[in-house]
Design a protein around this motif. Structure first.
Motif, mmCIF file in Angstrom:
data_model
loop_
_atom_site.group_PDB
_atom_site.id
_atom_site.type_symbol
_atom_site.label_atom_id
_atom_site.label_comp_id
_atom_site.label_asym_id
_atom_site.label_seq_id
_atom_site.Cartn_x
_atom_site.Cartn_y
_atom_site.Cartn_z
ATOM 1 N N GLY A 1 0.550 -1.326 0.072
ATOM 2 C CA GLY A 1 -0.123 0.120 -0.109
ATOM 3 C C GLY A 1 0.816 1.287 0.105
ATOM 4 O O GLY A 1 0.191 2.268 -0.471
ATOM 5 N N HIS A 2 1.939 1.454 0.709
ATOM 6 C CA HIS A 2 2.807 2.602 0.736
ATOM 7 C C HIS A 2 4.187 2.559 0.091
ATOM 8 O O HIS A 2 4.839 3.698 0.119
ATOM 9 C CB HIS A 2 2.841 2.749 2.238
ATOM 10 N N ALA A 3 4.719 1.326 -0.619
ATOM 11 C CA ALA A 3 5.849 1.224 -1.008
ATOM 12 C C ALA A 3 6.163 0.235 -1.901
ATOM 13 O O ALA A 3 5.144 -0.873 -1.886
ATOM 14 C CB ALA A 3 6.864 0.949 -0.037
ATOM 15 N N VAL A 4 6.948 0.146 -2.968
ATOM 16 C CA VAL A 4 7.454 -0.831 -3.615
ATOM 17 C C VAL A 4 8.619 -1.544 -3.020
ATOM 18 O O VAL A 4 9.641 -0.865 -2.965
ATOM 19 C CB VAL A 4 7.701 -0.314 -5.261
ATOM 20 N N TYR A 5 8.618 -3.080 -3.032
ATOM 21 C CA TYR A 5 9.530 -3.781 -2.286
ATOM 22 C C TYR A 5 10.395 -4.360 -3.403
ATOM 23 O O TYR A 5 9.928 -5.042 -4.107
ATOM 24 C CB TYR A 5 9.426 -4.443 -1.217
ATOM 25 N N ILE A 6 11.795 -4.061 -3.441
ATOM 26 C CA ILE A 6 12.618 -5.063 -4.457
ATOM 27 C C ILE A 6 13.370 -5.978 -3.912
ATOM 28 O O ILE A 6 13.986 -5.944 -2.695
ATOM 29 C CB ILE A 6 13.462 -3.992 -5.103
ATOM 30 N N ASP A 7 13.457 -7.225 -4.629
ATOM 31 C CA ASP A 7 14.234 -8.199 -4.184
ATOM 32 C C ASP A 7 15.641 -7.894 -4.511
ATOM 33 O O ASP A 7 15.914 -8.247 -5.561
ATOM 34 C CB ASP A 7 13.541 -9.467 -4.813
ATOM 35 N N ALA A 8 16.559 -7.472 -3.423
ATOM 36 C CA ALA A 8 17.730 -7.174 -3.802
ATOM 37 C C ALA A 8 18.831 -8.327 -3.928
ATOM 38 O O ALA A 8 19.716 -8.347 -4.511
ATOM 39 C CB ALA A 8 18.555 -6.184 -2.905
ATOM 40 N N GLY A 9 18.377 -9.533 -3.313
ATOM 41 C CA GLY A 9 19.207 -10.689 -3.536
ATOM 42 C C GLY A 9 19.233 -11.234 -4.955
ATOM 43 O O GLY A 9 20.126 -11.604 -5.543
ATOM 44 N N ALA A 10 17.919 -11.077 -5.465
ATOM 45 C CA ALA A 10 17.850 -11.441 -7.112
ATOM 46 C C ALA A 10 18.514 -10.441 -8.030
ATOM 47 O O ALA A 10 18.778 -10.667 -8.907
ATOM 48 C CB ALA A 10 16.053 -11.762 -7.362
#
Length: 459
Positions: free
Chosen positions: A338-347
């Motif tokens: 709802g408030h942010a986009v989360y990125i998979d940094a490991g990938a």
């Protein structure tokens, strides 16, 4: 459909690449240490960084600055009662002030606090009382690819296992965070809240909802939970919050203000304990560390937060950024919260091991390439916890436009093109409180010698 138009603008500039590289080094490769003037698009946090409405600005001018008995406090009390369903509140300067007041009143040495997932300041406040914070996320909560509609839910199976291990007498507090910030901003269902309420009753614990993004959570409830398909966001919010014994609130999120927070409860004894503790740490019970004008602005903001036009535009804007980043190849945690986009940094950086903080490396590269500031919420922010290597790009409310998101997407694409050239990081200075190290720790790129040793050790 956009729910507002701009009346005031602020000039921003993109510093040169040379300046960005120098600023990053001066900041110890920690985005919290960057000067705001050196940032072009600031997605570090959605906390207190949004734009207020014209009605909120009008409320600022009408704010009552009386030390005691302020009419602005009466307005906030009325708004909390109407929007959230609680008649008694203790104002604080912000959410972590509310955590200090409430958790200081509820926890003692040796206690255990259960939460769907503790965020950084929550974890630190629990630990500061000598208690142990234990996370209870559901299975799959940390899988960025599953399509579960309520990945922020509280795992009762995990909670009961903890109670069986330590005993119910050591668990006086059960917390549910909505939305679940540490689980990629994922929502919590009302049905799950009901079950957590029943569980808290079983073990005679106080049930607290961390409500700082309650309106965003209610939006998802109305779209994903069949029971609430015909409900308004306002109705869903009141229903969900009504199961709690107390709320802890940062007004800097769904209060739509730049400062402020509160504890709300209808438990008379708990209210009195919180009020006395707030006098010691925050201020008199009718201002709580805020100016009267800020109290008045929050009263307006709480009502605006559950307006359908506002909250729909808010969620859709975050979803739009997620789609744009996914389109350029960035591995986005799904579904977008709802408030942010989360990125998979490991990938994103498969060549960087976890102990070299791939999330923090991604934060640094987004800034180096385009002056975009995000925050790492993986192994750097949460040491010794089993969480994925995530980077959060939090969207300030009513602040940025499509052109800013175009720049963020272009920056992400440039980072991806150089992904195999990016080095990991190592910590060179650590603060005394490990739960808060990501705010002030300094880092530097991993030395060539260490990188060579790590490569040799893996062969």
């Amino acid at each position: 459909m956009v729910a507002y138009k701009s009346k005031v603008v602020e000039r921003i500039r993109l510093p040169s690449r040379e300046r960005r590289a120098a600023a990053l080094e001066e900041a110890g490769y920690n985005a919290f240490n960057l000067a705001a003037d050196d940032v072009f698009v600031d997605l570090l946090t959605d906390s207190g960084t949004g734009a207020m409405s014209d009605d909120q600005w009008a409320a600022l001018f009408r704010g009552d600055e009386a030390y005691a008995g302020s009419s602005s406090f009466d307005q906030l009390t009325s708004a909390v009662a109407d929007v959230m369903g609680f008649e008694r509140l203790v104002p604080t300067h912000q959410g972590r002030g509310a955590e200090n007041v409430l958790y200081g009143a509820l926890l003692s040495e040796g206690d255990v606090a259960l939460n769907n997932t503790h965020f950084d300041t929550t974890r630190a406040h629990v630990s500061n009382q000598g208690a142990e914070p234990v996370d209870c996320p559901i299975a799959g909560a940390h899988d960025p690819e599953t399509d579960e509609p309520f990945k922020g839910n509280f795992s009762l199976e995990r909670a009961r296992a903890v109670v069986d291990e330590v005993g119910a007498e050591r668990v006086p507090l059960v917390i549910q965070t909505v939305t679940n910030n540490s689980t990629a901003g994922q929502p919590v269902s009302v049905e799950n809240t009901r079950r957590v309420r029943a569980f808290a009753d079983e073990i005679d614990a106080t049930f607290v909802i961390d409500a700082c993004r309650f309106a965003e959570n209610a939006y998802f409830v109305t779209r994903r939970e069949d029971e609430f398909a015909d409900a308004t966001v306002a109705d869903a919010a009141r229903e969900q919050l009504g199961y709690a014994d107390a709320l802890v609130m940062s007004g800097k999120k769904d209060g739509l203000v730049n400062v402020g927070g509160f504890v709300a409860t209808d438990d008379g004894a708990l209210f009195e304990r919180c009020k006395q503790r707030a006098i010691l740490y925050e201020g008199f019970p009718t201002y709580g560390g805020m100016a009267g004008r800020d109290v008045a602005a929050m009263a307006v903001g709480l009502r605006e937060a559950v307006e359908e036009s506002y909250i729909t535009d808010r969620i859709e804007q975050v979803r739009e950024l997620g789609a744009m980043l996914e389109a350029v190849g960035l591995p986005v945690y799904e579904p977008v919260g709802g408030h942010a986009v989360y990125i998979d940094a490991g990938a994103t950086f498969p060549d960087i091991p976890a102990d070299e903080f791939p999330g923090q490396a991604l934060v640094c590269e987004l800034y180096r390439e385009g002056g975009v500031r995000g925050v790492e919420l993986g192994s750097f922010a949460f040491p010794e916890t089993d969480r994925p290597e995530l980077v959060r790009l939090a969207v300030p409310r009513r602040t940025y436009h499509r052109e800013h998101f175009d720049h963020v997407a272009e920056t992400a694409e440039a980072v991806l093109e150089k992904r195999h050239e990016v080095a990991g990081l190592e910590i060179v200075s650590n603060p005394a409180v490990p739960e808060l190290r990501h705010f002030t720790a300094s880092l530097e790129p991993v030395s060539a010698e260490r990188a060579a040793a790590a490569d040799g050790g893996s062969e």
